[in-house]
Write a protein that holds these residues in place. Structure first.
Motif, PDB file in Angstrom:
ATOM      1  N   VAL A 162     -10.901   1.330  -8.823  1.00 47.79           N
ATOM      2  CA  VAL A 162      -9.668   1.974  -8.375  1.00 47.79           C
ATOM      3  C   VAL A 162      -9.792   2.389  -6.914  1.00 47.79           C
ATOM      4  O   VAL A 162     -10.793   2.998  -6.515  1.00 47.79           O
TER       5      VAL A 162
ATOM      6  N   TYR B 257      -2.735   3.521 -10.839  1.00 50.46           N
ATOM      7  CA  TYR B 257      -3.418   2.601 -11.762  1.00 50.46           C
ATOM      8  C   TYR B 257      -3.203   3.043 -13.209  1.00 50.46           C
ATOM      9  O   TYR B 257      -2.987   2.213 -14.101  1.00 50.46           O
TER      10      TYR B 257
ATOM     11  N   SER C  32      -7.483  -6.034 -10.897  1.00 50.95           N
ATOM     12  CA  SER C  32      -6.533  -5.017 -10.421  1.00 50.95           C
ATOM     13  C   SER C  32      -5.123  -5.607 -10.385  1.00 50.95           C
ATOM     14  O   SER C  32      -4.950  -6.816 -10.201  1.00 50.95           O
TER      15      SER C  32
END
Length: 485
Positions: free
Chosen positions: A293, A301, A439
């Motif tokens: 992150v 997130y 991600s």
């Protein structure tokens, strides 16, 4: 003259005799002392040997998933019909590995150390033998079950109530956050089973007139490694001094520590140690992963993940009460059905939040590690570690809230640059590298980030209001997220 010489000769002979006698006496004393020292050494050696023997009497039983179960149906155990009726009503079709190995030894009257991953049926593994023995005795204050958290204590009581429903079993839950007088009245009704947190039951042993555990037959420590932490040590030591030494003792936990080994030598008699798992193990049907992150984007997130898990049952774990409150408010502001669970809520609020989550009224529970231990919520689809735990054992217990009783589950850990050291330590203990989730696309994150930031500011404001109201309500209160009472 001759008389004088004879007299001198006699004196000399007498002195020689005295010296000889003294020498003999010294010799005898030296031999006696040596013999005594040898006896003491033998006694000490024997005592040491007995002590060693006592430790060695722990029977080790390690079970792997491929091992054949000791019994395949509960009908094979010759339990009393009333208990069998409750087992059937609870739809316990076949025993879990920990139940299969531990229950037969427990029915023989053995002390048990039970080690198994969370969600493996440990509560029934100790409740069934206790209820079977209670049927013969029918005496009050028959069993005491100690648990580290209030929520776990309530859950254990529910299991005893369900299994003992056809037997007329009376149980009581004694935890902090509830009225002492009401609890004292419940204890005076002479329940068969007392489920408690250590600090609060010690309060009653010291201050409630007429309440005693001198006739206690069974002691259970659930999540025993946590009970042996510093927070519980003094209360636990007092309880062990008060209750009878002649009793049956069960220790159950998902993780083993050296502290339990010490307690095992002090409090258990020839125990059987049944281990279904290794020291640190997660369920085979659990899919674990991590997500790196970016700094300042953790909330974004998290909300992205909640969108991905829309409609699923999710527990989010945070490190502090403030994080739990704020994150639940953030999710709520953005339209998710979330409830917080932490040590700064009243007992009624905590049970209310848990019931909402269990019933599906809220599908997201944002909790501190107060919810990490032992809670049986079968339908949890995923666990998100918003904050990485500082303790590897805490990670095991957190992710153990999902993938329970044979179901599959998923855990995701949000790892920032500041969490890497702790996360690598967890991977080292697990003995494997966890896969990295990709991600989300940068455009998706940027579009979401603006809305999340605004909601986060509002959540911080509301969290501040919550703490101010609580401070006004409980001036000088203890805000520590502990369960000692």
């Amino acid at each position: 003259m001759s008389t004088k010489v004879g007299s001198i000769t006699k004196i000399k002979k007498s002195k020689k005799t005295d010296v000889k006698d003294l020498a003999e006496k010294i010799k005898r004393n030296a031999l006696l002392k040596q013999k005594k020292q040898q006896e003491e050494a033998q006694s000490s050696s024997s005592s040491s040997s007995d002590s060693k023997k006592e430790v060695e009497t722990v029977k080790e039983i390690a079970i792997t998933p491929d091992d054949e179960l000791k019994f395949k149906t509960f009908a094979q155990l010759n339990l009393v019909p009333e208990l069998m009726e409750s087992i059937q009503q609870m739809k316990y079709t076949k025993p879990t590995p920990i139940q299969s190995e531990a229950i037969p030894y427990a029915l023989e009257g053995k002390d048990i150390i039970g080690l198994a991953v969370t969600g493996s049926g440990k509560t029934a593994a100790f409740a069934i033998p206790i209820l079977q023995a209670l049927w013969e005795s029918q005496s009050p204050y028959f069993g005491l079950v100690l648990a580290p958290t209030r929520e776990l204590a309530y859950q254990i009581k529910e299991t005893f109530d369900a299994l003992g429903s056809s037997m007329g079993v009376r149980s009581v839950c004694i935890v902090g956050g509830m009225d002492m007088m009401d609890q004292a009245r419940d204890l005076m009704r002479k329940p068969h089973i007392v489920v408690a947190t250590p600090g609060r039951i010690m309060d009653h042993l010291e201050h409630t007139k007429g309440f005693s555990l001198k006739s206690l037959q069974y002691l259970v420590m659930d999540e025993a490694d946590r009970l042996l932490d510093m927070d519980f040590g003094p209360a636990l030591d007092k309880i062990l001094k008060i209750i009878p030494t002649k009793r049956t003792t069960y220790l159950f936990s998902a993780t083993m520590t050296n502290k339990i080994e010490k307690l095992q030598r002090a409090s258990l008699q020839n125990p059987v140690r049944v281990a279904v798992s290794t020291k640190y193990q997660t369920a085979d049907n659990l899919i674990q992963s991590m997500m790196l992150v970016s700094d300042g984007y953790k909330n974004t997130y998290l909300i992205h993940l909640l969108n991905e898990l829309s409609g699923k049952s999710v527990i989010i774990f945070t490190r502090t009460c403030a994080h739990s409150q704020r994150t639940a408010l953030l999710a709520r502001i953005l339209g998710f059905s979330a409830v917080p669970l932490h040590g700064q809520l009243s007992q009624g609020q905590r049970l209310g939040a848990l019931n909402k989550f269990k019933s599906g009224v809220a599908n997201i529970l944002v909790a501190t590690d107060v919810a990490a231990r032992g809670l049986d919520i079968p339908s949890v689809d995923a666990v998100i570690n918003y904050d990485i735990p500082t303790d590897s054992k805490a990670y095991i217990h957190r992710v153990g809230r999902t993938a329970r009783a044979g179901r599959s589950g998923k855990s995701i850990s949000l790892v920032t640059q500041y969490d890497l050291e702790m996360y690598l330590r967890i991977e080292s203990v697990l003995g494997k590298k966890l896969p990295k989730d990709p991600s989300p696309e940068r455009e998706v994150l940027q579009a979401l980030h603006h809305h999340v930031d605004k909601a986060a500011a509002e959540a911080i404001r509301q969290t501040k209001d919550f703490h101010e109201k609580r401070t006004r309500r409980n001036k000088g209160g203890d805000d520590r997220d502990r369960e000692e009472r």
